[in-house]
Design a protein around this motif. Structure first.
Motif, mmCIF file in Angstrom:
data_model
loop_
_atom_site.group_PDB
_atom_site.id
_atom_site.type_symbol
_atom_site.label_atom_id
_atom_site.label_comp_id
_atom_site.label_asym_id
_atom_site.label_seq_id
_atom_site.Cartn_x
_atom_site.Cartn_y
_atom_site.Cartn_z
ATOM 1 N N SER A 169 56.169 13.356 4.207
ATOM 2 C CA SER A 169 56.581 12.840 5.508
ATOM 3 C C SER A 169 55.489 12.834 6.662
ATOM 4 N N LEU A 170 54.926 14.108 6.599
ATOM 5 C CA LEU A 170 53.902 14.449 7.664
ATOM 6 C C LEU A 170 52.718 15.171 7.209
ATOM 7 N N ILE A 171 51.609 14.892 7.047
ATOM 8 C CA ILE A 171 50.372 15.878 6.259
ATOM 9 C C ILE A 171 49.876 16.448 7.661
ATOM 10 N N ARG A 172 49.757 17.758 7.440
ATOM 11 C CA ARG A 172 49.403 18.809 8.663
ATOM 12 C C ARG A 172 48.132 19.266 8.133
ATOM 13 N N ASN A 173 47.574 19.181 7.029
ATOM 14 C CA ASN A 173 46.520 19.947 6.783
ATOM 15 C C ASN A 173 45.110 18.973 6.593
ATOM 16 N N TYR A 174 45.372 17.804 7.025
ATOM 17 C CA TYR A 174 44.151 16.936 6.777
ATOM 18 C C TYR A 174 43.201 17.191 7.817
ATOM 19 N N PRO A 175 41.935 17.063 7.710
ATOM 20 C CA PRO A 175 41.098 17.363 8.866
ATOM 21 C C PRO A 175 41.041 16.322 10.039
ATOM 22 N N GLY A 176 41.026 16.644 11.258
ATOM 23 C CA GLY A 176 40.784 15.382 12.250
ATOM 24 C C GLY A 176 42.377 14.996 12.791
ATOM 25 N N PHE A 177 43.388 15.518 12.128
ATOM 26 C CA PHE A 177 44.661 15.116 12.770
ATOM 27 C C PHE A 177 45.431 16.374 13.057
ATOM 28 N N VAL A 178 45.223 16.641 14.523
ATOM 29 C CA VAL A 178 45.805 17.987 14.831
ATOM 30 C C VAL A 178 47.119 17.917 14.848
ATOM 31 N N ARG A 179 47.937 16.752 15.290
ATOM 32 C CA ARG A 179 49.459 16.644 15.138
ATOM 33 C C ARG A 179 49.939 16.394 13.936
ATOM 34 N N GLY A 180 48.954 16.042 12.859
ATOM 35 C CA GLY A 180 49.587 15.719 11.461
ATOM 36 C C GLY A 180 49.500 14.324 11.496
ATOM 37 N N VAL A 181 49.526 13.735 10.443
ATOM 38 C CA VAL A 181 49.771 12.097 10.026
ATOM 39 C C VAL A 181 50.644 11.617 8.787
ATOM 40 N N SER A 182 51.047 10.658 8.965
ATOM 41 C CA SER A 182 51.969 10.460 7.883
ATOM 42 C C SER A 182 51.480 9.746 6.946
ATOM 43 N N GLY A 183 51.708 10.091 5.526
ATOM 44 C CA GLY A 183 51.096 9.856 4.127
ATOM 45 C C GLY A 183 51.003 8.133 4.272
ATOM 46 N N ALA A 184 52.067 7.406 4.830
ATOM 47 C CA ALA A 184 51.996 5.613 4.829
ATOM 48 C C ALA A 184 50.910 5.400 5.825
ATOM 49 N N HIS A 185 50.778 6.155 6.945
ATOM 50 C CA HIS A 185 49.822 5.588 8.221
ATOM 51 C C HIS A 185 48.393 5.858 7.652
ATOM 52 N N LEU A 186 48.093 7.177 6.891
ATOM 53 C CA LEU A 186 46.818 7.420 6.250
ATOM 54 C C LEU A 186 46.553 6.633 5.403
ATOM 55 N N ALA A 187 47.393 6.160 4.515
ATOM 56 C CA ALA A 187 46.979 5.316 3.209
ATOM 57 C C ALA A 187 46.565 3.866 3.486
ATOM 58 N N PHE A 188 47.363 3.479 4.836
ATOM 59 C CA PHE A 188 47.250 2.207 5.285
ATOM 60 C C PHE A 188 45.727 2.046 5.891
ATOM 61 N N ARG A 189 45.526 3.078 6.747
ATOM 62 C CA ARG A 189 44.270 3.029 7.281
ATOM 63 C C ARG A 189 43.090 3.374 6.471
ATOM 64 N N SER A 190 43.249 3.817 5.172
ATOM 65 C CA SER A 190 42.294 3.984 4.438
ATOM 66 C C SER A 190 42.117 2.692 3.536
ATOM 67 N N PHE A 191 43.311 1.936 3.178
ATOM 68 C CA PHE A 191 43.020 0.496 2.864
ATOM 69 C C PHE A 191 42.246 -0.381 3.557
ATOM 70 N N GLN A 192 42.470 -0.306 5.041
ATOM 71 C CA GLN A 192 41.955 -1.311 5.730
ATOM 72 C C GLN A 192 40.578 -0.843 5.825
ATOM 73 N N GLN A 193 40.134 0.500 5.651
ATOM 74 C CA GLN A 193 38.709 0.647 5.736
ATOM 75 C C GLN A 193 38.005 0.205 4.582
ATOM 76 N N ALA A 194 38.624 0.387 3.360
ATOM 77 C CA ALA A 194 38.127 0.201 1.996
ATOM 78 C C ALA A 194 38.071 -1.453 1.907
ATOM 79 N N TRP A 195 38.955 -2.179 2.497
ATOM 80 C CA TRP A 195 38.785 -3.712 2.541
ATOM 81 C C TRP A 195 37.661 -4.195 3.438
ATOM 82 N N SER A 196 37.491 -3.536 4.636
ATOM 83 C CA SER A 196 36.317 -3.881 5.554
ATOM 84 C C SER A 196 34.959 -3.683 4.943
ATOM 85 N N PHE A 197 35.176 -2.820 3.706
ATOM 86 C CA PHE A 197 33.635 -2.547 3.116
ATOM 87 C C PHE A 197 33.659 -3.659 1.846
#
Length: 287
Positions: free
Chosen positions: A1-29
């Motif tokens: 529900s909330l990833i608290r130990n991934y670098p760069g996200f001080v307040r945490g980031v949801s798995g779904a949000h991080l996965a979607f941003r990663s998808f967008q980044q890979a698609w842009s490449f």
């Protein structure tokens, strides 16, 4: 529900949000994505690696990177399995948290994922009970998370407890049965429950690799120096650190044996495997 130990996200980031941003980044490449299909088989043919998909089509290449992750381990209780999606959920089920507002919820598990799910649910549910089979969380959960759980007023940690049954009302979970693991003679107690969220570990999603690459007894893919020397990958060399028993096939993330189940290390595997793939394709292999 909330990833608290991934670098760069001080307040945490949801798995779904991080996965979607990663998808967008890979698609842009320029990555190509094939949706609503899954890998069902892998084979070597004429110097290529061939992945068969669930729609019968095939994808061919000189290398394959297996990153198919894991599936949630099931309770195996028929009455509860029949209520999946209707009060019983495997995983944090972020989308269902709001439906717990003002109602009792239970989380099963003793790892970080279970702890994070319990904290998230406590923002909505009237009360959250975290059911743990062991007598302590110290060996399986981060200290910071244990402290947060203890300081959450509407959350209770119940040790030496296991869900052994349950039932529904109008096809929706209504109650669960909880056994005391320290008293085998005591009958299970029945508790009203609006939601049961199960996070009791995982099993690797590697069934489609059966007979193709070496796996351990639990199904995790064996890579690098752990590949059975009695069944070497061929080509007169040892496998690369993330290479499987089949040359040109690599495994990364949670699907490989002895991986650290953290997002940061899975991403690290993804970065490291690119260099190894290049080395394999060019014939320049590391030691």
């Amino acid at each position: 529900s909330l990833i608290r130990n991934y670098p760069g996200f001080v307040r945490g980031v949801s798995g779904a949000h991080l996965a979607f941003r990663s998808f967008q980044q890979a698609w842009s490449f320029g990555a190509e994505f094939l949706f609503f299909r899954e890998a069902v088989a892998l084979r070597a043919e004429d110097g290529e690696r061939v992945v068969t998909l669930s729609d019968g089509s095939e994808v061919r290449g000189r290398t394959v990177v297996v990153a198919s992750g894991v599936d949630y381990r099931r309770l195996g209780i028929p009455a509860l399995e029949a209520l999946i999606g209707r009060g019983v959920y495997y995983g944090a089920a972020v989308t269902e948290a709001r439906s717990m507002s003002g109602r009792p919820a239970f989380v099963v598990g003793g790892g970080n994922s279970a702890g994070q799910a319990a904290l998230h649910l406590a923002n909505f549910a009237r009360h959250v009970s975290l059911l743990v089979r062991g007598s302590s969380l110290a060996a399986s959960m981060s200290d910071y998370l244990i402290e947060q759980l203890r300081n959450t007023r509407n959350l209770t940690i119940v040790h030496r407890a296991a869900v052994v049954g349950g039932s529904g009302d109008d096809d929706t979970l209504a109650e669960i049965e909880i056994a005391d693991l320290d008293d085998a003679d005591a009958p299970p107690r029945v508790e009203p429950a609006a939601g049961l969220f199960v996070l009791i570990g995982s099993t690797p999603h590697t069934g489609y690799l059966d007979g193709t690459v070496q796996r351990d007894d639990a199904g995790y893919v064996v890579v690098g120096g752990e590949v059975d020397r009695a069944a070497p990958p061929g080509q007169g060399r040892s496998p690369l650190p993330l290479e499987t028993s089949l040359p040109g096939v690599f495994a990364i993330g949670d699907t490989r044996r002895n991986s650290i189940k953290r997002v940061a290390t899975a991403v690290g595997d993804g970065a490291a495997v690119v260099q190894q793939v290049h080395g394999y394709l060019t014939g320049v292999h590391g030691t």
